[in-house]
Design an enzyme around this catalytic site. Structure first.
Site, PDB file in Angstrom:
ATOM      1  N   GLU A 185     -92.372  16.013  38.870  1.00 56.89           N
ATOM      2  CA  GLU A 185     -91.573  15.304  39.029  1.00 56.89           C
ATOM      3  C   GLU A 185     -91.984  14.252  38.637  1.00 56.89           C
ATOM      4  O   GLU A 185     -91.536  13.515  37.119  1.00 56.89           O
ATOM      5  CB  GLU A 185     -90.221  15.320  39.446  1.00 56.89           C
ATOM      6  CG  GLU A 185     -90.197  16.929  39.671  1.00 56.89           C
ATOM      7  CD  GLU A 185     -89.164  17.606  38.803  1.00 56.89           C
ATOM      8  OE1 GLU A 185     -89.125  16.303  37.650  1.00 56.89           O
ATOM      9  OE2 GLU A 185     -89.067  18.239  38.885  1.00 56.89           O
TER      10      GLU A 185
ATOM     11  N   ASP B 108     -80.802  14.770  33.888  1.00 58.79           N
ATOM     12  CA  ASP B 108     -82.016  14.091  32.915  1.00 58.79           C
ATOM     13  C   ASP B 108     -81.788  14.899  31.927  1.00 58.79           C
ATOM     14  O   ASP B 108     -80.300  14.460  31.502  1.00 58.79           O
ATOM     15  CB  ASP B 108     -82.846  15.019  33.539  1.00 58.79           C
ATOM     16  CG  ASP B 108     -83.659  16.663  32.192  1.00 58.79           C
ATOM     17  OD1 ASP B 108     -82.426  17.199  32.305  1.00 58.79           O
ATOM     18  OD2 ASP B 108     -84.282  17.250  32.226  1.00 58.79           O
TER      19      ASP B 108
ATOM     20  N   TYR C  80     -82.644  11.273  39.539  1.00 64.73           N
ATOM     21  CA  TYR C  80     -82.818  12.793  38.981  1.00 64.73           C
ATOM     22  C   TYR C  80     -83.879  13.468  39.811  1.00 64.73           C
ATOM     23  O   TYR C  80     -83.997  14.213  40.453  1.00 64.73           O
ATOM     24  CB  TYR C  80     -83.127  12.481  37.983  1.00 64.73           C
ATOM     25  CG  TYR C  80     -84.261  13.861  37.028  1.00 64.73           C
ATOM     26  CD1 TYR C  80     -83.841  14.862  36.702  1.00 64.73           C
ATOM     27  CD2 TYR C  80     -85.481  13.528  37.581  1.00 64.73           C
ATOM     28  CE1 TYR C  80     -83.837  16.218  37.368  1.00 64.73           C
ATOM     29  CE2 TYR C  80     -86.278  14.875  36.928  1.00 64.73           C
ATOM     30  CZ  TYR C  80     -85.981  15.956  36.992  1.00 64.73           C
ATOM     31  OH  TYR C  80     -86.547  16.810  36.737  1.00 64.73           O
TER      32      TYR C  80
END
Length: 352
Positions: A35, A136, A118
């Site tokens: 991520e 996102d 996020y």
DNA sequence: AAGGCGGGGTT
DNA sequence: AACCCAGCCTT
């Protein structure tokens, strides 16, 4: 929960999803790693970096024990280098404060450096199947079109609005797959430009498709203007040795290495550059030669870089203490450098 | 709320 | 040339 939406969505996902390595694991470390790398970065660009980091650092403890220089060297070319610096800080904190195990409370996760709403939602939903909707760029686009919402997506109001909607439609029985699915749908089907709405499973239900507003959604406030900068890099060369320094200022490329830099408002002529270098470094130059000019594009800056090769009868001048001597070859292999500098090192001029 | 932070792909 | 990408941090 919008049952019809998420069932259709997940059915689509099972049929279209790309095989990606971080989807084969529920290891929070690997998911976190992916991520961070994927923030503002396409899957195709981030994938080789993910593989590289997993090879070098199989566990978060391995990563926590690395040096910042080593992290940045591996991060070289990926951009947004604060991600790499924060990644190291985060790993150290998880090891020291949580005994190497990622926290599972979203409030705790969001306190970690480099992890915002996020990324925290992504980690907790993917690793622990917790019900946290992700927001996102893909999700903003899909939801703004499907529901016909024209709130500019880069505003605090949009975050509140879309976070609520994303929470309303999330599949509480399988939040992990739901989150993966809506992002994958945005990346592959509901694309920014020219989406193929005729083949879309939501062709009949999407507000933007029905009202022919797909081209106009999502709405986004205009980006800032670009800024021009002029960089003069001083390439000292003596016995294949050169001088470099680490960028420390709060500016682009913090933590990366480069040649001594003279930034000017306008491009410099040969004699202007020579005079400045002589006074700046207390050095009599026997030769100053512009050997390369490179235009380097960043998102909000255009950098016009001139590279000046300087030679001198002697290099025992009073150099700044933060510059140091390295083998020119080593600069390209052992130090994290901006892509602009690697372009220069790769230029035909430097190959001879 | 706005500014700043990379590099590369797509249109 | 403009836009976008599995955003976040600082001011």
């Amino acid at each position: 929960m919008n049952y019809s939406f998420t069932v259709t969505l997940q059915k689509w996902y099972i049929n279209h999803k790309r095989p990606l390595p971080w989807r084969d694991t529920s290891n929070p470390y690997l998911i976190w790693l992916s991520e961070i790398i994927l923030q503002q970065t396409r899957v195709s660009q981030g994938l080789p970096y993910y593989e590289r980091f997993v090879m070098h650092f199989p566990t978060i403890t391995d990563l926590a024990n690395a040096s910042e220089d080593e992290i940045l060297r591996l991060w070289q070319g990926l951009g947004y280098y604060s991600r790499g610096r924060n990644m190291l800080k985060c790993a150290k904190l998880v090891v020291s404060n949580y005994n190497g195990a990622f926290p599972t409370e979203i409030k705790e996760v969001k306190k970690l450096p480099g992890i915002g709403d996020y990324t925290a939602s992504a980690i907790l939903s993917f690793a622990f199947n917790q019900v946290h909707p992700v927001l996102d760029g893909n999700v903003y686009r899909v939801l703004s079109r499907y529901y016909g919402i024209d709130t500019p997506i880069n505003t605090p109001l949009a975050f509140k609005t879309f976070k609520r909607i994303a929470g309303d439609i999330i599949d509480v029985k399988n939040p992990a797959q739901h989150n993966q699915a809506i992002m994958e749908f945005g990346a592959l089907q509901c694309t920014p430009k020219n989406p193929d709405c005729m083949s879309c499973v939501f062709n009949e239900t999407c507000v933007a498709a029905r009202e022919d507003k797909v081209q106009h959604l999502p709405v986004k406030l205009k980006a800032r203007a670009k800024r021009n900068r002029h960089f003069n890099y001083i390439v000292f060369l003596s016995n294949n040795q050169t001088l470099i320094k680490k960028r420390m200022a709060k500016d682009i490329w913090q933590g990366l290495f480069e040649f001594p830099l003279l930034e000017t408002a306008q491009p410099l002529e040969n004699d202007e550059l020579a005079k400045t270098v002589e006074s700046e470094y207390g050095l009599a130059l026997s030769q100053v030669q512009k050997v390369d000019s490179i235009k380097h594009l960043l998102t909000h800056q255009t950098i016009y870089a001139d590279f000046w090769l300087v030679t001198s009868p002697h290099f025992d001048f009073n150099r700044n203490s933060d510059t140091f001597e390295v083998d020119l070859q080593a600069l390209g292999t052992d130090y994290a450098i901006p892509v602009l500098i690697s372009k220069f090192l790769e230029s035909p001029l430097m190959k001879v």
